[in-house]
Design an enzyme around this catalytic site. Structure first.
Site: not given
Lengths: 407, 276
Positions: B54, B65
């Site tokens: 990824e 995040d």
């Protein structure tokens, strides 16, 4: 015959998907999706329950001090020499701004949902103070996320929130201002979804927040409409309100949207000027549509889709987005949007203080500056109603600094 | 080599299943801390034991995040990261590796800004196999999904512990490639995984899908990765790789001669555990 059909009413939005035209929606991570759907269901049920409305109205009357007065600013009118200037005095609310209207509605909802704690984001600190106030009243633990930059420039409000028992978390991520405070509030919510209610301060964020905050703030426009009819026997000709995320403006405008004779002006923060790259916070005037904080709306962004910080003398206006309903009204042309610079807002701040004995917050000072531009060009039988959405006590330090005065 | 008519992602999971083990999926951000170092890390990942890769597409406001990946995004943007730049990295990688699946992970706004149709066309042409768009739930996919499907790009969905049974079938129906199970209620890299809770949730998901399931968010140690890869079909590790990268940087946040190795050594330890 081929004229496009306008909707019968501009007041029915959003649709089931939380859209105003192509704007709005629910752009959140999967972890939050069930949570905002829960808020939506709870809000629908609360709206259908007369006891919910009754409790909120009771608080507005006896705790906030509503209805707020509608003031005919005759000295300012005479000074400008044109249209009649009226002010909706939401700066007289408890906690000093319009924010408390929607906060009390949301805290009642949080209680109804059985949530045990409340979080909020704040820029200038007004929404944080309002949330901390309501949480004190309802005995709920409250955490306010505030950009570290804003913590520095809004010390009095930080102290107020702490006195009210709230925890203030300085946010250092990104640019450490309002958008980053909202990012961190959303991040915190993701990690605490089961027991926490997120009390958003403006008409932005994922559905149902833009609708819910607008519905609560519409008390401003409903009162103004009735008060103006009572005082003058007719509707105002032009409404003017300042816009950061856009909650005070949506609250004033919404009850008038179907009154075709009423013009509406939304005033964005022009900062150093809308031509100055990243020197303003005028999302509609200087931005383009994108997705941030759960909704599709106009945003300040660079050519790569990275979000810009924006700038305004007013910490309450330097948000890079705007409520999705404003984006829709902008594209429909129902509301006109324009920008006022820091300098113009400062001049309006001083003029209003001297002529009317009302110290406006820097946010409505932007609306006033626009009124000062248009009133002289309009006839004496034209009625302007502007939203004095906050008082300027919190801003005197910033204003002193800009005027070169040491306190 | 990629089987004709079958995506790299499907081929890879099928091959690993035949080999009797789960996948190690690694995450790093494109351009972190600079384009050359990031490219060197990317080239080294398959050799170090990454089965799928990824690549984070940097965004100014990464809502899901934690601090470690937020900081990576800031470094990458400072180093000039753009979606086009990340696609160029994938093209360079594909010149040497036609088998390792590459998934871009990021947020919707940079894709909207690039143009969703053009982005999908360019991503597929560059050798990207799938997309994870964190802030695009199935309900809001209309702007992107048709173009991704037309280009044969898998749209990999996040499924969370909060995704209830009412929502689960619909959310899974819109997935392709694999299911990304978010193992914690939280943002990336901030909470340790509760392996027992996760193990209890996987059968709930399996009942509704035949797609492989990878577990991510909260996997830090080789031991976590080994367990997760056995409970499901793969383990996704991001924050601990980015953390290893961050710790190898000098005081100015620049790469040092040890940066690439710091990341790849971490990957090797994870791969050993997954291959157990």
């Amino acid at each position: 015959m081929n004229k496009p059909l306008l909707p019968n009413s501009l007041r029915t939005g959003p649709d089931e998907a939380g859209r105003f035209g192509t704007f709005g929606g629910r752009y959140v991570a999967e972890t939050l999706m069930p949570c905002i759907l829960e808020v939506e269901e709870a809000y629908k049920a609360a709206r259908a329950d007369p006891s919910f409305e009754a409790e909120w109205r009771h608080l507005l009357q006896h705790y906030v001090g509503r209805p707020s007065p509608l003031w005919h600013a005759k000295r300012l009118t005479a000074h400008l020499g044109g249209a009649q200037v009226w002010m909706k005095r939401d700066e007289l609310n408890h906690t000093g701004a319009h924010k408390i209207n929607a906060v009390l509605g949301q805290i009642l909802l949080a209680k109804r949902m059985g949530k045990k704690r409340v979080i909020a984001e704040t820029g200038a600190g007004q929404h944080g103070v309002a949330t901390a106030t309501a949480c004190a009243l309802f005995d709920l633990p409250c955490t306010v996320f505030m950009g570290a930059t804003d913590v520095e420039r809004q010390q009095p409000n930080v102290f107020r929130m702490k006195l009210l028992g709230a925890e203030v978390v300085p946010v250092t991520s990104g640019a450490a201002t309002l958008k980053d405070a909202m990012n961190d509030a959303l991040r915190h919510w993701v990690a605490n979804v089961t027991d926490t209610y997120y009390c958003i301060g403006t008409v932005a964020g994922p559905h149902p927040y833009p609708q819910m905050v607008r519905d609560f703030q519409s008390v401003i426009g409903e009162e103004a409409r009735a008060q103006m009819l009572e005082a003058t026997g007719r509707l105002p000709d032009t409404l003017v309100a300042a816009i950061g995320g856009g909650s005070n403006a949506m609250g004033l405008f919404h009850p008038f949207l179907d009154d075709a004779s009423v013009a509406m002006h939304g005033v964005e923060a022009g900062g150093h000027g809308v031509d100055v790259p990243n020197g303003h916070a005028a999302s509609l005037t200087g931005g383009r549509p994108g997705v941030l904080h759960g909704n599709r709306t106009y945003l300040l962004q660079d050519e790569q889709g990275q979000i810009l910080e924006g700038h305004s003398i007013s910490a309450g206006l330097d948000y890079p987005g705007i409520g999705p309903e404003h984006s829709w009204l902008h594209e429909l042309g129902r509301v006109q949007y324009m920008a006022i610079t820091d300098k113009e807002a400062l001049e309006a701040f001083q003029l209003c203080t001297k002529l009317e004995g009302i110290i406006p917050a820097l946010e409505p000072a932007h609306a006033l500056a626009h009124v000062m531009k248009i009133a002289p060009t309009l006839p004496a039988d034209h009625i302007i109603c502007m939203n004095m959405c906050g008082r300027g006590d919190k801003d005197i330090f910033a204003v002193a600094k800009h005027l070169g005065v040491t306190l | 080599m990629n089987q004709p008519g079958k995506s790299r992602i499907a081929s890879k999971f099928a091959a690993l299943k035949a080999a009797g083990r789960g996948a190690l999926v690694t995450y790093v951000q494109g351009y972190d801390p600079d384009p050359a170092t990031s490219m060197a890390i990317l080239r080294g990942l398959p050799g170090a034991g990454a089965d799928l890769i990824e690549i984070g597409v940097p965004f100014s406001d990464p809502m899901a995040d934690g601090p470690i990946i937020q900081a990576a995004g800031q470094r990458a943007l400072k180093a000039g990261a753009t979606p086009a730049g990340v696609l160029a990295m994938v093209r360079d990688f594909r010149a040497e590796d036609d088998a390792t699946p590459i998934i871009l992970m990021g947020y919707l706004n940079p894709i909207l800004s690039y143009g969703p149709e053009r982005f999908c066309t360019d991503a597929a042409a560059s050798g990207v196999d799938g997309l994870i768009v964190v802030d695009m739930p199935p309900e809001e996919s209309a702007d992107l999904a048709p173009f991704a499907t037309a280009q044969g790009l898998d749209l990999i969905r996040l499924i969370a512990p909060t995704t209830d049974d009412a929502r689960l079938p619909g959310a899974l129906r819109s997935c392709s490639g694999f299911i990304y199970y978010v193992s914690i209620t939280g943002i990336t890299g901030t909470r340790a995984i509760g392996m027992a809770d996760v193990a209890a949730n996987i059968p709930r998901i399996r009942a509704h899908t035949d797609l492989p399931i990878a577990i991510g968010f909260g996997i830090r140690t080789p031991d976590d990765a080994g367990q997760a890869a056995r409970i499901a079909d793969g383990a996704v590790v991001g924050s601990s790789l980015v953390d290893a990268l961050a710790k190898s940087l000098d005081a100015k946040g620049q790469a040092t001669p040890g940066t690439v190795r710091a990341v790849l050594d971490t990957v090797r330890a994870l791969a050993n555990a997954v291959r157990g």
